[in-house]
Write a protein that holds these residues in place. Structure first.
Motif, PDB file in Angstrom:
ATOM      1  N   ALA A   2     -18.143  -8.505 -44.265  1.00  0.00           N
ATOM      2  CA  ALA A   2     -18.340  -7.132 -42.944  1.00  0.00           C
ATOM      3  C   ALA A   2     -16.639  -6.933 -43.206  1.00  0.00           C
ATOM      4  CB  ALA A   2     -18.476  -7.635 -41.693  1.00  0.00           C
ATOM      5  N   LEU A   3     -16.594  -5.441 -43.476  1.00  0.00           N
ATOM      6  CA  LEU A   3     -15.079  -4.711 -42.978  1.00  0.00           C
ATOM      7  C   LEU A   3     -15.777  -3.689 -42.522  1.00  0.00           C
ATOM      8  CD1 LEU A   3     -14.882  -2.585 -46.056  1.00  0.00           C
ATOM      9  CD2 LEU A   3     -15.188  -4.800 -46.862  1.00  0.00           C
ATOM     10  N   GLY A   4     -14.167  -2.753 -42.127  1.00  0.00           N
ATOM     11  CA  GLY A   4     -13.868  -1.414 -41.147  1.00  0.00           C
ATOM     12  C   GLY A   4     -14.705  -1.431 -40.667  1.00  0.00           C
ATOM     13  N   ASP A   5     -14.171  -0.432 -39.639  1.00  0.00           N
ATOM     14  CA  ASP A   5     -15.034  -0.275 -38.358  1.00  0.00           C
ATOM     15  C   ASP A   5     -15.857  -1.410 -37.230  1.00  0.00           C
ATOM     16  OD1 ASP A   5     -13.190   2.118 -38.823  1.00  0.00           O
ATOM     17  OD2 ASP A   5     -14.454   3.349 -38.244  1.00  0.00           O
ATOM     18  N   CYS A   6     -16.607  -2.008 -38.367  1.00  0.00           N
ATOM     19  CA  CYS A   6     -17.844  -2.542 -37.881  1.00  0.00           C
ATOM     20  C   CYS A   6     -18.202  -4.084 -37.733  1.00  0.00           C
ATOM     21  CB  CYS A   6     -19.246  -2.933 -38.890  1.00  0.00           C
ATOM     22  SG  CYS A   6     -19.031  -3.695 -40.457  1.00  0.00           S
ATOM     23  N   ALA A   7     -16.055  -4.311 -38.481  1.00  0.00           N
ATOM     24  CA  ALA A   7     -15.712  -5.835 -38.156  1.00  0.00           C
ATOM     25  C   ALA A   7     -14.969  -6.247 -37.858  1.00  0.00           C
ATOM     26  CB  ALA A   7     -15.613  -6.697 -40.022  1.00  0.00           C
TER      27      ALA A   7
END
Length: 622
Positions: A420-425
């Protein structure tokens, strides 16, 4: 006459078969029109050779018709969709996107900064790659505030995700990822088939060997009444278009002779809830639009009735930047007649008023204030999307209520094979005390010399790169500051105090495009290496050979109006700290042009900026 009758009969007899396929109909229709329009010419030019050529052409059309009919069978056919097997609840498993069964399956959820950066760096053909996203384009979000006023056109900020997928030979499905079964390694996909059949949603599963969750986040209303119903958001291209259309609606209504003075002031009261980069840039763009373009067409309204108010809960706007930058931005806003309300918390948003409460009210002044508005733009934070909430609730290791927890290699805690990466993680809090205790057990010593202190600090930075800023170089001077009793050794209490101080200064990585882009590139590099080795060795290789993700901050920009910008370099170039003014403005524009994902969007944005300088912004409602 007999010849013409035969020709007409042949054409009419083929019509039903040719109509079964769009391709064959395109071939047939022009021929028919030409035939009926010039029957006499056909009769005179007819010959055995031409009849033979015609027979070949009609035969080819018939074959094309049959092939097309076979390939255009109903889409719900499991066999043609590659859904021979079924998953839980009898939902089919789609496999038609798998090009090479010998290669591992990589599924990417999302089409934002993280996903796009990964796709750009992924080795073409290394995986059977599938991208699932409800939006079939990548959006350059940092320039969304400019799209609300027409400084750039919305199409200039969008790049087709299919074009990006083409380079890596990936398949794209325009659909929603509804849930993830981490045990069976299946993604439940939901398709809105409202075009084909109203209110019908079809579902299917997609298998994976490696899954990348890069779905981003959604607007956070913090449970404040009326926000969802009455506010405009600024996170998508639809949001930017809605703001632009509503703004022009308000001006046109305010200019009508039947509008009272009180109504004009209410219509033209623009409120921005949130003093972060997005809120500040929108307020600055709005001010530019008013004083550079709209004043030419609505001079009295702009001078007498327009107001812009920014409501910020912290002490300053741009509070994550240096204090000097915050003060510079506030001074700029004051010169542009933008009212900045700090230390204020919004309590309710009504259909035409916003209520907020001052944390530090003036002596004798009101604590709660109700402000009329024509448009309120909400820009105060992000929250989890439904799929990330479902993932969090289904995995016991996920204890964060704001984002998915990942380790330093971006692997989802409790989800084997999932990243998971970016704004969600968000990356988990470093287990520094655990590492220190391991060192105690290994050496059997409770007192550390400078050499041991430096060894442990270096190991902490290697295992948890986010601690590098706070641990520094661990110089002898740092050691002396921690050695409170000045005995040349650090005991357990002194070490614990050191770790507590580091923990207090640790913060999560900001949900910015810069972070997501670097994470996507890092993960693509890792996946490229994994594709070269047997799948059964992946986990061991990740743990022993691949380095943790390390974020490198290159500064933070924000536009503050009237061709002025700010650039925060406090963690990049400490001797400079920050750059303000016109120079930062040109750096800001140059940086954003260089970050475009394609030459096409780079050219379009450049043309939009030139067009704005030559002709001004478009004031039509679109």
């Amino acid at each position: 006459m007999m010849l013409r009758a035969r020709s007409a009969l042949s054409a009419s007899s083929l019509r039903p078969a040719l109509r079964q396929t769009p391709v064959a109909w395109l071939v047939y229709t022009p021929a028919c029109r030409s035939f009926h329009a010039s029957r006499a010419r056909v009769a005179t030019l007819a010959s055995p050779r031409m009849w033979a050529a015609g027979a070949v052409a009609l035969g080819a059309a018939a074959l094309l018709s049959l092939n097309s009919v076979a390939s255009d069978s109903p889409s719900q056919s499991p066999a043609l969709l590659g859904t021979e097997s079924t998953g839980p609840d009898g939902i089919p498993i789609a496999t038609n996107w798998i090009q090479d069964p010998q290669k591992p399956l990589l599924v990417v959820l999302g089409s934002g900064w993280g996903a796009t950066s990964l796709l750009k760096e992924l080795e073409p053909g290394a995986y059977n790659t599938l991208v699932i996203s409800p939006t079939n384009y990548f959006l350059f979000t940092p320039l969304l505030p400019e799209a609300t006023t027409g400084t750039v056109e919305t199409r200039s900020l969008m790049e087709s995700i299919r074009r990006i997928c083409q380079r890596v030979r990936a398949t794209y499905f325009e659909a929603h990822a509804y849930d993830v079964d981490v045990q069976r390694k299946l993604v439940l996909v939901e398709v809105d088939d409202s075009i084909a059949d109203q209110a019908v949603k079809r579902r299917f599963y997609v298998p994976y060997d490696r899954l990348v969750v890069a779905v981003g986040a959604q607007n956070n209303t913090f449970g404040i009444p009326g926000v969802s119903e009455n506010c405009n958001f600024l996170k998508s291209i639809k949001d930017a278009r809605a703001i632009r259309a509503k703004m022009m609606d308000l001006f046109e209504h305010a200019a009508l002779p039947t509008t009272t003075e009180a109504e004009r002031k209410k219509f033209l009261s623009f409120v921005v809830a949130g003093g972060g980069p997005t809120g500040v840039e929108y307020a600055a763009e709005l001010s530019d639009f008013l004083h550079e373009d709209l004043i030419k067409f609505f001079p009295d309204l702009v001078r007498n009735d327009v107001s812009i108010t920014v409501i910020q809960s912290a002490d300053h706007i741009l509070n994550t930047y240096s204090k000097a930058i915050s003060e510079f931005a506030e001074q700029k806003f004051k010169r542009q007649s933008i009212n900045v309300v700090t230390n204020a918390r919004v309590t309710r948003v009504n259909s035409d008023t916003i209520e907020y409460k001052l944390k530090k009210p003036q002596a004798g002044g009101p604590e709660s204030i109700e402000l009329p508005y024509g448009m309120c733009v909400w820009s105060t934070g992000i929250g989890m999307k439904p799929i990330t909430k479902r993932l969090t609730s289904s995995i016991s290791e996920q204890k964060n209520s704001k984002a998915l927890l990942v380790d330093t290699r971006l692997r989802l805690l409790g989800g084997a094979g999932v990243y998971a990466l970016g704004d969600c993680a968000t990356i988990e809090t470093p287990q520094m005390l655990k590492l220190v205790n391991e060192h105690y057990q290994k050496t059997g010593r409770d007192l550390w010399s400078y050499g041991e202190f430096k060894e442990v600090a270096d190991e902490l930075v290697e295992r948890y790169p986010q601690t590098a800023v706070h641990l520094g170089q661990c110089t002898p001077e740092d050691f002396e500051k921690l050695d409170l009793d000045h005995n040349g050794r650090l005991d357990r209490d002194e070490i614990k105090k050191w770790l507590d101080d580091v923990n207090n200064h640790l913060t999560s990585l900001a949900p910015t495009a810069q972070v997501a882009s670097q994470q996507g590139a890092y993960l693509a590099h890792q996946l490229n290496q994994l594709s070269l080795i047997p799948r059964e060795t992946w986990d061991h290789y990740e743990n022993t050979k691949l380095k943790p993700f390390r974020y490198r901050h290159f500064g933070s920009f924000s536009y503050v109006g009237h061709d002025n910008a700010v650039l925060d370099l406090q963690n990049v170039w400490s001797s400079v700290g920050h750059i303000n003014g016109v120079g930062a403005y040109f750096l800001w524009r140059g940086a954003y042009l260089s970050e475009q994902v394609s030459l096409r969007t780079r050219a379009l944005i450049g043309f939009d900026w030139v067009k704005k300088q030559l002709f001004g912004r478009d004031i039509t409602r679109s």
